[in-house]
Scaffold this motif. Structure first.
Motif, PDB file in Angstrom:
ATOM      1  N   GLN A 119       0.839  -1.205   0.000  1.00 29.88           N
ATOM      2  CA  GLN A 119       0.000   0.000   0.000  1.00 29.88           C
ATOM      3  C   GLN A 119       0.874   1.256   0.000  1.00 29.88           C
ATOM      4  OE1 GLN A 119      -2.446  -0.748   3.440  1.00 29.88           O
ATOM      5  NE2 GLN A 119      -4.110  -1.623   2.217  1.00 29.88           N
ATOM      6  N   ASN A 120       1.923   1.244   0.818  1.00 35.41           N
ATOM      7  CA  ASN A 120       2.840   2.390   0.847  1.00 35.41           C
ATOM      8  C   ASN A 120       3.574   2.546  -0.478  1.00 35.41           C
ATOM      9  OD1 ASN A 120       2.182   3.153   3.451  1.00 35.41           O
ATOM     10  ND2 ASN A 120       3.787   1.923   4.382  1.00 35.41           N
ATOM     11  N   GLU A 121       3.968   1.441  -1.073  1.00 39.27           N
ATOM     12  CA  GLU A 121       4.669   1.502  -2.352  1.00 39.27           C
ATOM     13  C   GLU A 121       3.751   2.059  -3.448  1.00 39.27           C
ATOM     14  OE1 GLU A 121       7.912  -1.158  -4.792  1.00 39.27           O
ATOM     15  OE2 GLU A 121       6.819  -2.068  -3.133  1.00 39.27           O
ATOM     16  N   LEU A 122       2.482   1.651  -3.444  1.00 42.41           N
ATOM     17  CA  LEU A 122       1.526   2.171  -4.427  1.00 42.41           C
ATOM     18  C   LEU A 122       1.273   3.665  -4.215  1.00 42.41           C
ATOM     19  CD1 LEU A 122      -0.989  -0.801  -4.587  1.00 42.41           C
ATOM     20  CD2 LEU A 122       0.547  -0.028  -6.425  1.00 42.41           C
ATOM     21  N   ARG A 123       1.196   4.101  -2.951  1.00 44.30           N
ATOM     22  CA  ARG A 123       1.055   5.537  -2.663  1.00 44.30           C
ATOM     23  C   ARG A 123       2.273   6.309  -3.180  1.00 44.30           C
ATOM     24  NH1 ARG A 123      -2.058   4.053   1.855  1.00 44.30           N
ATOM     25  NH2 ARG A 123      -0.283   3.607   3.184  1.00 44.30           N
ATOM     26  N   ASN A 124       3.459   5.757  -2.929  1.00 44.95           N
ATOM     27  CA  ASN A 124       4.687   6.393  -3.406  1.00 44.95           C
ATOM     28  C   ASN A 124       4.718   6.451  -4.932  1.00 44.95           C
ATOM     29  OD1 ASN A 124       5.467   6.568  -0.743  1.00 44.95           O
ATOM     30  ND2 ASN A 124       7.018   4.970  -0.862  1.00 44.95           N
ATOM     31  N   LEU A 125       4.265   5.377  -5.576  1.00 48.83           N
ATOM     32  CA  LEU A 125       4.221   5.336  -7.038  1.00 48.83           C
ATOM     33  C   LEU A 125       3.282   6.414  -7.571  1.00 48.83           C
ATOM     34  CD1 LEU A 125       4.843   4.043  -9.798  1.00 48.83           C
ATOM     35  CD2 LEU A 125       3.018   2.375  -9.304  1.00 48.83           C
ATOM     36  N   ALA A 126       2.088   6.527  -7.004  1.00 48.01           N
ATOM     37  CA  ALA A 126       1.114   7.527  -7.451  1.00 48.01           C
ATOM     38  C   ALA A 126       1.682   8.939  -7.287  1.00 48.01           C
ATOM     39  CB  ALA A 126      -0.193   7.385  -6.677  1.00 48.01           C
ATOM     40  N   ALA A 127       2.312   9.198  -6.155  1.00 49.09           N
ATOM     41  CA  ALA A 127       2.896  10.521  -5.909  1.00 49.09           C
ATOM     42  C   ALA A 127       4.030  10.799  -6.895  1.00 49.09           C
ATOM     43  CB  ALA A 127       3.401  10.621  -4.473  1.00 49.09           C
ATOM     44  N   TYR A 128       4.862   9.813  -7.153  1.00 41.05           N
ATOM     45  CA  TYR A 128       5.991   9.972  -8.075  1.00 41.05           C
ATOM     46  C   TYR A 128       5.485  10.265  -9.487  1.00 41.05           C
ATOM     47  CZ  TYR A 128      10.445   9.113 -10.381  1.00 41.05           C
ATOM     48  OH  TYR A 128      11.591   9.253 -11.125  1.00 41.05           O
ATOM     49  N   VAL A 129       4.481   9.508  -9.921  1.00 42.17           N
ATOM     50  CA  VAL A 129       3.933   9.705 -11.264  1.00 42.17           C
ATOM     51  C   VAL A 129       3.314  11.096 -11.391  1.00 42.17           C
ATOM     52  CG1 VAL A 129       2.130   8.932 -12.878  1.00 42.17           C
ATOM     53  CG2 VAL A 129       3.634   7.255 -11.780  1.00 42.17           C
ATOM     54  N   ARG A 130       2.561  11.522 -10.373  1.00 39.19           N
ATOM     55  CA  ARG A 130       1.973  12.870 -10.404  1.00 39.19           C
ATOM     56  C   ARG A 130       3.070  13.934 -10.489  1.00 39.19           C
ATOM     57  NH1 ARG A 130      -1.807  10.688  -6.896  1.00 39.19           N
ATOM     58  NH2 ARG A 130      -0.658  11.327  -5.062  1.00 39.19           N
ATOM     59  N   GLN A 131       4.102  13.764  -9.694  1.00 32.53           N
ATOM     60  CA  GLN A 131       5.181  14.758  -9.631  1.00 32.53           C
ATOM     61  C   GLN A 131       5.999  14.806 -10.919  1.00 32.53           C
ATOM     62  OE1 GLN A 131       7.843  14.073  -6.369  1.00 32.53           O
ATOM     63  NE2 GLN A 131       9.043  15.903  -6.761  1.00 32.53           N
ATOM     64  N   HIS A 132       6.166  13.658 -11.588  1.00 30.81           N
ATOM     65  CA  HIS A 132       7.027  13.587 -12.769  1.00 30.81           C
ATOM     66  C   HIS A 132       6.231  13.336 -14.049  1.00 30.81           C
ATOM     67  CE1 HIS A 132       9.738  12.707  -9.406  1.00 30.81           C
ATOM     68  NE2 HIS A 132      10.638  13.319 -10.142  1.00 30.81           N
ATOM     69  N   LYS A 133       4.965  13.682 -14.046  1.00 26.73           N
ATOM     70  CA  LYS A 133       4.054  13.368 -15.152  1.00 26.73           C
ATOM     71  C   LYS A 133       4.605  13.801 -16.520  1.00 26.73           C
ATOM     72  CE  LYS A 133      -0.828  13.492 -16.246  1.00 26.73           C
ATOM     73  NZ  LYS A 133      -2.140  13.920 -15.822  1.00 26.73           N
ATOM     74  N   ALA A 134       5.075  15.015 -16.650  1.00 27.06           N
ATOM     75  CA  ALA A 134       5.551  15.522 -17.931  1.00 27.06           C
ATOM     76  C   ALA A 134       6.762  14.715 -18.428  1.00 27.06           C
ATOM     77  CB  ALA A 134       5.915  16.989 -17.814  1.00 27.06           C
ATOM     78  N   THR A 135       7.669  14.380 -17.525  1.00 29.73           N
ATOM     79  CA  THR A 135       8.865  13.639 -17.916  1.00 29.73           C
ATOM     80  C   THR A 135       8.541  12.205 -18.307  1.00 29.73           C
ATOM     81  OG1 THR A 135       9.661  14.661 -15.865  1.00 29.73           O
ATOM     82  CG2 THR A 135      11.283  13.613 -17.234  1.00 29.73           C
ATOM     83  N   ILE A 136       7.644  11.564 -17.570  1.00 34.66           N
ATOM     84  CA  ILE A 136       7.290  10.173 -17.832  1.00 34.66           C
ATOM     85  C   ILE A 136       6.601  10.067 -19.184  1.00 34.66           C
ATOM     86  CG2 ILE A 136       5.832   8.245 -17.083  1.00 34.66           C
ATOM     87  CD1 ILE A 136       6.340   9.273 -14.178  1.00 34.66           C
ATOM     88  N   HIS A 137       5.681  10.972 -19.497  1.00 36.00           N
ATOM     89  CA  HIS A 137       4.949  10.888 -20.755  1.00 36.00           C
ATOM     90  C   HIS A 137       5.814  11.223 -21.956  1.00 36.00           C
ATOM     91  CE1 HIS A 137       1.125   9.839 -19.097  1.00 36.00           C
ATOM     92  NE2 HIS A 137       1.181  10.835 -18.243  1.00 36.00           N
TER      93      HIS A 137
END
Length: 139
Positions: A119-137
């Motif tokens: 659960q913590n890892e999924l929360r961290n993943l969601a936060a990371y994706v939100r924070q780095h959205k432009a770079t990931i896409h």
């Protein structure tokens, strides 16, 4: 999102819950299938080290980290979500039941402990994706 999980140098390191994870070192590769890592966790006063091989049973969808010493594994499955910019991520694990009292304790406590970590890892993943959205896409 899959690219974050598969990137063992940056993305995956960033989503590991600390604690219980103490460290993760890339031994070979670094992205997805063929990567080899050494992970250390500290749980309930004990330190556990895993030497894991990463495979992609379904390329771009499923990533599995299998411990080379025990055949235990954790698996990440990324499926499309309800909208194009969403996805569903499921983390599962498999452990070898040693039987006896130790096995009974693991059957009792392992699901509770692992669920909290995931659960913590999924929360961290969601936060990371939100924070780095432009770079990931853009990659």
């Amino acid at each position: 999102t899959f690219s974050v999980i598969a990137d063992y140098y940056k993305g995956h390191q960033a989503i590991l819950p600390k604690p219980p994870f103490v460290s993760m070192h890339v031994i070979k590769g670094g992205y997805g299938d063929g990567t080899e890592i050494k992970t250390t966790m500290r749980l309930m006063g004990q330190t556990y080290t895993y030497h894991q091989q990463v495979t992609e049973p379904e390329i771009g969808r499923i990533l599995r980290e299998t411990d080379l010493n025990s055949e235990e594994y954790s698996q990440f499955t990324v499926d499309p979500g309800p909208t194009p910019d969403c996805c569903n991520v499921t983390i599962t694990s498999y452990f070898v039941d040693p039987g006896g009292l130790k096995g009974a304790m693991m059957r009792l406590f392992h699901p509770i402990i692992v669920q909290r970590i995931f659960q913590n890892e999924l929360r961290n993943l969601a936060a990371y994706v939100r924070q780095h959205k432009a770079t990931i896409h853009s990659s």
